[in-house]
Design a protein around this motif. Structure first.
Motif, PDB file in Angstrom:
ATOM      1  N   SER A 156       0.830  -1.211   0.000  1.00  9.89           N
ATOM      2  CA  SER A 156       0.000   0.000   0.000  1.00  9.89           C
ATOM      3  C   SER A 156       0.859   1.255   0.000  1.00  9.89           C
ATOM      4  CB  SER A 156      -0.941   0.007   1.207  1.00  9.89           C
ATOM      5  OG  SER A 156      -0.210  -0.064   2.418  1.00  9.89           O
ATOM      6  N   ASP A 157       2.014   1.197   0.693  1.00  6.52           N
ATOM      7  CA  ASP A 157       2.932   2.343   0.699  1.00  6.52           C
ATOM      8  C   ASP A 157       3.521   2.563  -0.688  1.00  6.52           C
ATOM      9  OD1 ASP A 157       2.558   2.852   3.394  1.00  6.52           O
ATOM     10  OD2 ASP A 157       4.221   1.589   4.021  1.00  6.52           O
ATOM     11  N   LEU A 158       3.824   1.465  -1.364  1.00  2.79           N
ATOM     12  CA  LEU A 158       4.356   1.562  -2.728  1.00  2.79           C
ATOM     13  C   LEU A 158       3.320   2.184  -3.658  1.00  2.79           C
ATOM     14  CD1 LEU A 158       6.263   1.028  -5.072  1.00  2.79           C
ATOM     15  CD2 LEU A 158       5.427  -1.347  -5.117  1.00  2.79           C
ATOM     16  N   LEU A 159       2.079   1.700  -3.582  1.00  2.00           N
ATOM     17  CA  LEU A 159       1.018   2.234  -4.446  1.00  2.00           C
ATOM     18  C   LEU A 159       0.795   3.718  -4.186  1.00  2.00           C
ATOM     19  CD1 LEU A 159      -1.564  -0.713  -4.230  1.00  2.00           C
ATOM     20  CD2 LEU A 159      -0.161  -0.081  -6.197  1.00  2.00           C
ATOM     21  N   ALA A 160       0.831   4.120  -2.908  1.00  2.74           N
ATOM     22  CA  ALA A 160       0.659   5.535  -2.565  1.00  2.74           C
ATOM     23  C   ALA A 160       1.836   6.354  -3.079  1.00  2.74           C
ATOM     24  CB  ALA A 160       0.518   5.698  -1.056  1.00  2.74           C
ATOM     25  N   HIS A 161       3.045   5.806  -2.958  1.00  2.00           N
ATOM     26  CA  HIS A 161       4.256   6.500  -3.418  1.00  2.00           C
ATOM     27  C   HIS A 161       4.232   6.720  -4.919  1.00  2.00           C
ATOM     28  CE1 HIS A 161       8.479   7.253  -4.419  1.00  2.00           C
ATOM     29  NE2 HIS A 161       8.404   6.218  -5.239  1.00  2.00           N
TER      30      HIS A 161
END
Length: 254
Positions: A156-161
């Motif tokens: 989820s952090d990757l997708l947000a980034h």
């Protein structure tokens, strides 16, 4: 006939439900994603997760066209349009679109953190948060941005980034117009306007907008250093401080 959990006393009408519930206490996640290695307690959750890798979202919102990997996620999302939140907290009145979201929220009031890190003793309200936290100790960062190479502990952090590269800000604050890549980041930001600080220190009464800030603050009273660098043994009260210090050894720049 009822089936009762020997760990917490919670009752169930089916033995299969009890067995599934017990994974909350044991941490067992027998269903593993073959792509990223993430574990799940239910096969249906694994199937829904795999759509992150395939990009498939078979459930579509009739209001806005947004796609979802699971029917439950779609039903919860539709409350954004209808405003319906049938599950209310008896302590503060906050409403939720899902019963398990209410159960998880109630830990804010009870202080219950059933998931504990075996390495530093830090407690969490969610098993997923514990799994992510453990990566700070192990140094595991399995999700990598294909654009800049930055690594993350959560998908989820990757997708947000990745929205940093596309410039998309999906969630906007109605008070100041500031944009966010995640809905929970918007909710957290709104406390700036409302002044709400739901997490209170039981020792001195100081309030905080985030539970993580409260936990870090509590080390002021206990003197505890929750995060320790294995190279030099230096201790820190917060994981962010540990990650910043790590650059002293690696030479990494921001």
């Amino acid at each position: 006939m009822s089936f009762t959990c020997s760990d917490c006393g919670k009752g169930f009408t089916r033995s299969s439900s009890l067995q599934r519930h017990q994974s909350v206490h044991t941490g067992e996640r027998p269903f593993t994603c073959s792509v990223c290695g993430k574990g799940f307690t239910r096969s249906s959750h694994l199937q829904a997760h795999q759509s992150i890798h395939t990009g498939q979202k078979p459930f579509t919102c009739s209001y806005c066209g947004k796609g979802f990997t699971g029917s439950t996620d779609l039903l919860a999302h539709q409350s954004v349009h209808t405003g319906e939140k049938p599950f209310s907290c008896s302590d503060c009145g906050k409403g939720f679109s899902r019963s398990f979201s209410l159960q998880r929220h109630q830990r804010v009031h009870t202080g219950e953190r059933p998931f504990t890190c075996s390495m530093c003793g830090k407690g969490f309200t969610r098993s997923g948060s514990l799994q992510t936290h453990l990566r700070f100790h192990t140094g595991e960062w399995p999700f990598t941005c294909s654009d800049c190479g930055k690594r993350f502990t959560r998908s989820s952090d990757l997708l947000a980034h990745q929205l940093v590269h596309t410039g998309k800000m999906l969630f906007s604050c109605s008070d100041c117009g500031k944009g966010f890549t995640r809905s929970f980041s918007l909710q957290r930001h709104q406390s700036v306007h409302t002044g709400e600080k739901p997490f209170t220190c039981s020792v001195c009464g100081k309030g905080f907008a985030r539970s993580s800030h409260l936990q870090t603050h509590q080390s002021v009273h206990t003197g505890g250093k929750l995060f320790t660098r294995s190279d030099c043994g230096k201790g820190f009260t917060g994981s962010t401080d540990l990650l910043t210090h790590k650059r002293v050894h690696t030479g990494e720049t921001v």
